[in-house]
Design a protein around this motif. Structure first.
Motif, PDB file in Angstrom:
ATOM      1  N   PHE A 278       1.626   7.184   4.951  1.00 34.56           N
ATOM      2  CA  PHE A 278       0.574   6.653   4.171  1.00 34.56           C
ATOM      3  C   PHE A 278      -0.547   7.838   3.782  1.00 34.56           C
ATOM      4  O   PHE A 278      -1.000   7.532   2.747  1.00 34.56           O
ATOM      5  N   ASN A 279      -1.077   8.454   4.682  1.00 33.89           N
ATOM      6  CA  ASN A 279      -2.062   9.515   4.618  1.00 33.89           C
ATOM      7  C   ASN A 279      -1.472  10.827   4.216  1.00 33.89           C
ATOM      8  O   ASN A 279      -2.480  11.589   4.533  1.00 33.89           O
ATOM      9  N   LEU A 280      -0.480  11.074   3.451  1.00 30.41           N
ATOM     10  CA  LEU A 280      -0.138  12.468   3.239  1.00 30.41           C
ATOM     11  C   LEU A 280      -1.050  12.720   1.957  1.00 30.41           C
ATOM     12  O   LEU A 280      -1.025  12.216   1.035  1.00 30.41           O
ATOM     13  N   LYS A 281      -1.335  14.082   1.914  1.00 29.30           N
ATOM     14  CA  LYS A 281      -1.858  14.754   0.944  1.00 29.30           C
ATOM     15  C   LYS A 281      -1.117  15.624  -0.280  1.00 29.30           C
ATOM     16  O   LYS A 281      -1.480  15.604  -1.280  1.00 29.30           O
TER      17      LYS A 281
ATOM     18  N   CYS B  68       1.169  10.843  -2.564  1.00 25.44           N
ATOM     19  CA  CYS B  68      -0.084  10.652  -2.837  1.00 25.44           C
ATOM     20  C   CYS B  68      -0.187   9.024  -3.314  1.00 25.44           C
ATOM     21  O   CYS B  68       0.654   8.711  -4.324  1.00 25.44           O
ATOM     22  N   ASP B  69      -1.156   8.149  -3.159  1.00 23.65           N
ATOM     23  CA  ASP B  69      -1.462   6.926  -3.739  1.00 23.65           C
ATOM     24  C   ASP B  69      -0.180   6.143  -3.569  1.00 23.65           C
ATOM     25  O   ASP B  69       0.364   5.230  -4.331  1.00 23.65           O
ATOM     26  N   SER B  70       0.225   6.010  -2.417  1.00 23.67           N
ATOM     27  CA  SER B  70       1.703   5.460  -2.080  1.00 23.67           C
ATOM     28  C   SER B  70       2.959   5.462  -3.161  1.00 23.67           C
ATOM     29  O   SER B  70       3.549   4.654  -3.419  1.00 23.67           O
TER      30      SER B  70
ATOM     31  N   TYR C 297      15.457   5.754   0.144  1.00 28.36           N
ATOM     32  CA  TYR C 297      14.241   6.838   0.386  1.00 28.36           C
ATOM     33  C   TYR C 297      13.025   6.276   0.061  1.00 28.36           C
ATOM     34  O   TYR C 297      11.938   5.995   0.944  1.00 28.36           O
ATOM     35  N   TYR C 298      12.789   5.782  -1.215  1.00 30.33           N
ATOM     36  CA  TYR C 298      11.249   5.230  -1.713  1.00 30.33           C
ATOM     37  C   TYR C 298      10.844   4.135  -0.909  1.00 30.33           C
ATOM     38  O   TYR C 298       9.929   3.950  -0.443  1.00 30.33           O
ATOM     39  N   HIS C 299      11.954   2.896  -0.528  1.00 34.04           N
ATOM     40  CA  HIS C 299      11.420   1.836  -0.009  1.00 34.04           C
ATOM     41  C   HIS C 299      11.443   2.005   1.306  1.00 34.04           C
ATOM     42  O   HIS C 299      10.442   1.298   2.061  1.00 34.04           O
ATOM     43  N   SER C 300      11.929   3.091   2.114  1.00 28.99           N
ATOM     44  CA  SER C 300      11.767   3.369   3.485  1.00 28.99           C
ATOM     45  C   SER C 300      10.553   4.040   3.799  1.00 28.99           C
ATOM     46  O   SER C 300       9.860   3.518   4.700  1.00 28.99           O
ATOM     47  N   LEU C 301       9.997   4.790   2.872  1.00 28.12           N
ATOM     48  CA  LEU C 301       8.874   5.595   3.063  1.00 28.12           C
ATOM     49  C   LEU C 301       7.648   5.047   2.489  1.00 28.12           C
ATOM     50  O   LEU C 301       6.605   4.786   3.371  1.00 28.12           O
ATOM     51  N   LEU C 302       7.786   3.904   1.687  1.00 28.55           N
ATOM     52  CA  LEU C 302       6.823   3.279   1.540  1.00 28.55           C
ATOM     53  C   LEU C 302       6.298   2.118   2.344  1.00 28.55           C
ATOM     54  O   LEU C 302       5.039   1.894   2.513  1.00 28.55           O
ATOM     55  N   ASN C 303       7.180   1.800   3.132  1.00 29.76           N
ATOM     56  CA  ASN C 303       6.946   0.748   4.407  1.00 29.76           C
ATOM     57  C   ASN C 303       6.750   1.337   5.573  1.00 29.76           C
ATOM     58  O   ASN C 303       6.570   0.636   6.633  1.00 29.76           O
ATOM     59  N   ASP C 304       6.753   2.820   5.719  1.00 29.77           N
ATOM     60  CA  ASP C 304       6.476   3.426   6.924  1.00 29.77           C
ATOM     61  C   ASP C 304       5.045   3.983   7.077  1.00 29.77           C
ATOM     62  O   ASP C 304       4.548   4.777   6.189  1.00 29.77           O
ATOM     63  N   GLU C 305       4.390   3.214   7.956  1.00 28.09           N
ATOM     64  CA  GLU C 305       2.946   3.894   8.154  1.00 28.09           C
ATOM     65  C   GLU C 305       2.582   5.306   8.207  1.00 28.09           C
ATOM     66  O   GLU C 305       1.681   5.774   7.894  1.00 28.09           O
TER      67      GLU C 305
END
Length: 154
Positions: free
Chosen positions: A55-58, A7-9, A44-52
């Protein structure tokens, strides 16, 4: 749990807390796993932060499903193991609390000298009520008769 929440990036991501959680569960995470986890968490953090797609996971449930769908759980196996632990902890904790609550109900002052075998049997019958709903009295009597010969007729 919120440290892995997307949530919230990943605003609440905290690598230190995740590493501490892996140290608490030493039976699940060996020393080599914890060393890998340190490096995997950064990637993991940087990989998922830049993957669109992320973005909208709850919540972390959606995160775990998307990790499997995208195959990233193979790229970050120790992080995925930690995520599974985080998903299981609330259920495991609630189950243990339910058992202790039932035990307090069964073992009162009047029944303070219950033996371990009797206590285990009573707890199983009390906690697993759903499984025992389909068992008939006739089945119990038949099984009891087959255990050994009795002096009297049941």
């Amino acid at each position: 749990m919120e440290t892995l929440s997307p949530c919230d990036s990943f605003s609440s991501f905290d690598k230190g807390k995740l590493l501490k959680l892996s140290e608490i569960y030493k039976n699940d995470f060996k020393d080599s796993d914890r060393a890998q986890l340190n490096g995997q968490l950064d990637i993991y953090y940087h990989s998922l932060l830049n993957d669109e797609r992320f973005f909208n996971l709850k919540g972390i449930e959606d995160l775990s499903c998307l990790l499997v769908e995208t195959g990233k759980h193979f790229s970050f196996p120790v992080v995925y193991k930690l995520l599974k632990l985080i998903l299981v902890l609330p259920v495991a904790t609630a189950t243990v609390e339910r058992c202790f609550s039932t035990m307090k109900f069964l073992k009162t002052d009047l029944r303070n000298r219950i033996g371990d075998d009797f206590m285990n049997g009573a707890l199983i019958c009390s906690v697993k009520k759903e499984a025992l709903e389909n068992v008939t009295t006739e089945n119990i009597i038949t099984r009891f008769r087959k255990m050994k010969e009795r002096r009297g007729e049941l």
